[in-house]
Design a protein around this motif. Structure first.
Motif, PDB file in Angstrom:
ATOM      1  N   ARG A   1      -7.686  -0.842   0.868  1.00 39.85           N
ATOM      2  CA  ARG A   1      -8.419   0.334   0.878  1.00 39.85           C
ATOM      3  C   ARG A   1      -9.667   0.121   1.536  1.00 39.85           C
ATOM      4  O   ARG A   1     -10.553  -1.043   0.978  1.00 39.85           O
TER       5      ARG A   1
ATOM      6  N   ASN B   1      -8.922   7.271  -1.797  1.00 37.67           N
ATOM      7  CA  ASN B   1      -8.158   6.839  -0.436  1.00 37.67           C
ATOM      8  C   ASN B   1      -8.785   7.481   0.718  1.00 37.67           C
ATOM      9  O   ASN B   1      -8.024   8.215   1.563  1.00 37.67           O
TER      10      ASN B   1
ATOM     11  N   VAL C   1      -3.038  -0.858   6.711  1.00 46.25           N
ATOM     12  CA  VAL C   1      -1.696  -1.550   6.262  1.00 46.25           C
ATOM     13  C   VAL C   1      -1.123  -2.749   7.408  1.00 46.25           C
ATOM     14  O   VAL C   1      -1.239  -2.170   8.660  1.00 46.25           O
TER      15      VAL C   1
ATOM     16  N   GLY D   1       6.148   3.917   2.123  1.00 41.88           N
ATOM     17  CA  GLY D   1       6.384   3.942   0.745  1.00 41.88           C
ATOM     18  C   GLY D   1       5.388   4.312  -0.249  1.00 41.88           C
ATOM     19  O   GLY D   1       5.509   4.316  -1.451  1.00 41.88           O
ATOM     20  N   GLY D   2       4.101   4.867   0.148  1.00 38.09           N
ATOM     21  CA  GLY D   2       2.899   5.358  -0.530  1.00 38.09           C
ATOM     22  C   GLY D   2       3.463   6.573  -1.064  1.00 38.09           C
ATOM     23  O   GLY D   2       4.307   7.468  -0.689  1.00 38.09           O
ATOM     24  N   GLU D   3       2.538   7.424  -1.954  1.00 40.86           N
ATOM     25  CA  GLU D   3       2.792   8.739  -2.460  1.00 40.86           C
ATOM     26  C   GLU D   3       1.665   9.624  -1.920  1.00 40.86           C
ATOM     27  O   GLU D   3       0.673   9.403  -1.985  1.00 40.86           O
TER      28      GLU D   3
ATOM     29  N   ARG E   1       6.995   4.355  10.899  1.00 39.36           N
ATOM     30  CA  ARG E   1       7.677   3.156  10.114  1.00 39.36           C
ATOM     31  C   ARG E   1       8.001   2.294  11.043  1.00 39.36           C
ATOM     32  O   ARG E   1       7.659   1.082  11.150  1.00 39.36           O
TER      33      ARG E   1
ATOM     34  N   GLN F   1      -1.089   7.109  -4.021  1.00 41.74           N
ATOM     35  CA  GLN F   1      -0.748   5.651  -3.817  1.00 41.74           C
ATOM     36  C   GLN F   1      -0.563   4.979  -2.726  1.00 41.74           C
ATOM     37  O   GLN F   1       0.070   5.447  -2.014  1.00 41.74           O
TER      38      GLN F   1
ATOM     39  N   PRO G   1       0.649   2.310   0.243  1.00 43.50           N
ATOM     40  CA  PRO G   1       1.837   1.588   0.456  1.00 43.50           C
ATOM     41  C   PRO G   1       1.632   0.222  -0.083  1.00 43.50           C
ATOM     42  O   PRO G   1       0.241  -0.271  -0.263  1.00 43.50           O
ATOM     43  N   ALA G   2       2.716  -0.552  -0.472  1.00 39.99           N
ATOM     44  CA  ALA G   2       2.554  -1.908  -0.881  1.00 39.99           C
ATOM     45  C   ALA G   2       1.870  -2.746   0.061  1.00 39.99           C
ATOM     46  O   ALA G   2       2.227  -2.668   1.292  1.00 39.99           O
ATOM     47  N   GLY G   3       0.894  -3.396  -0.177  1.00 38.57           N
ATOM     48  CA  GLY G   3       0.112  -4.365   0.621  1.00 38.57           C
ATOM     49  C   GLY G   3      -1.135  -3.650   1.651  1.00 38.57           C
ATOM     50  O   GLY G   3      -1.714  -4.281   2.311  1.00 38.57           O
ATOM     51  N   ALA G   4      -1.257  -2.269   1.244  1.00 43.01           N
ATOM     52  CA  ALA G   4      -2.250  -1.809   1.980  1.00 43.01           C
ATOM     53  C   ALA G   4      -3.562  -2.056   1.270  1.00 43.01           C
ATOM     54  O   ALA G   4      -3.804  -2.444   0.221  1.00 43.01           O
TER      55      ALA G   4
END
Length: 238
Positions: free
Chosen positions: A161, A170, A175, A106-108, A82, A154, A156-159
Motif C-alpha cells: 500500500r 487503497n 505489486v 487475486g485481489g478483491e 496478469r 483486498q 493482491p498477495a505481496g502488494a
C-alpha cells in the motif's frame, strides 16, 4: 526501434465532455509529457491486444463499467494484465485500471460500503512509498481527483500500500517491481472533475451529497498529476 507505450482504454468519458475536452486517453497522453515515447492506444473492449513483450509499458484507463461485473472483455484484459505483470512490463492502472490490476492478481474488488467518492480529496502517502519511483517524490499529503463507486477491498498477495485516505485505504499500491495502481485520477483536470460532478448531480443529490459544494471544493491537483510523468520517466529508464 523503441517499443511503444500502450494506453489501454477500458472505457470512455461522457460523449459531451469528450467533444470539448477529449477522452481519457487524450488526458493521459498529455499528462505523460513524454515526447520521446511512441504512445499507442488500444481499446480493451474491442479486439486482441499486443503481446506485453512488444511494449515498453502500459497505462490502463478508468471506465464507467464495474470490475465486479466481470464482463468478458474485462476478464480478457485482466488475463492480459496478469501476463504483463509476470513478464515485468511497467504497468500503471488508473481507477478502473487500478481495480482491474488488483483483480487480475487475486485481489478483491467490489462496491465501496460508503458509496461514491467524488471531487477533490486529500490523499496521504504511506511509509512504504518513501523510495517508490512513481509516488515517492510526491508530498506527504496531496489533493487528488476521484470518482468511483468500487474499490480494492483486498490487495493482491505481496502488494504494498502506497497511499490512502480516510474513505479509501487503497488509494495506491505497487505489486512487484513495476506495476502500480492508483484509485485517484492523475489525468483529470479541475475542469474535467467539475464536469463529472455536474453530470452526476441528480444521483449525488439522491445519495445525500451537495453537488454545488463538491464542485466548489474542486481544485487543481498538480502533485497527483506528477504520477503520470514519473511513470513515463520510469518506462523510459527501463
Amino acid at each position: 526501434m523503441t517499443s511503444p507505450l500502450l494506453i489501454l482504454k477500458a472505457g470512455a468519458t461522457f460523449p459531451a465532455l469528450a467533444q470539448t475536452l477529449g477522452d481519457f486517453d487524450d488526458w493521459i497522453r498529455a499528462g505523460l509529457e513524454a515526447p520521446g515515447l511512441d504512445i499507442r492506444v488500444a481499446d480493451a473492449r474491442r479486439g486482441a491486444l499486443p503481446p506485453p513483450q512488444a511494449l515498453a509499458g502500459v497505462v490502463i484507463t478508468g471506465s464507467h463499467a464495474m470490475v465486479s461485473d466481470r464482463e468478458p472483455w474485462s476478464e480478457a484484459a485482466a488475463a492480459w494484465l496478469r501476463a504483463a505483470v509476470h513478464a515485468g512490463l511497467p504497468v500503471l492502472g488508473i481507477c478502473y485500471g487500478h481495480q482491474l490490476l488488483a483483480h487480475s492478481l487475486g485481489g478483491e474488488v467490489g462496491y465501496h460500503p460508503g458509496g461514491i467518492e467524488v471531487g477533490t480529496v486529500s490523499v496521504q502517502l504511506q511509509p512504504a512509498a518513501a523510495d517508490d519511483p512513481v509516488l515517492g517524490a510526491l508530498p506527504a499529503v496531496f489533493p487528488a481527483q476521484v470518482v468511483h463507486r468500487q474499490s480494492v477491498h483486498q490487495l493482491p498477495a505481496g502488494a504494498v500500500r502506497l497511499a490512502a485516505n480516510a474513505f479509501e485505504p487503497n488509494q495506491a499500491f505497487r505489486v512487484g517491481p513495476a506495476a502500480w495502481g492508483v484509485q485517484f485520477h492523475p489525468e483529470f483536470s479541475a475542469q474535467a472533475m467539475r464536469a463529472y460532478v455536474e453530470r452526476l448531480g441528480p444521483e449525488l443529490r439522491n445519495e445525500g451529497h451537495d453537488p454545488a459544494a463538491l464542485a466548489a471544493g474542486v481544485v487543481d491537483t498538480p502533485a497527483a498529476a506528477r504520477v503520470l510523468r514519473h511513470f513515463a520517466r520510469h518506462v523510459q529508464a527501463t
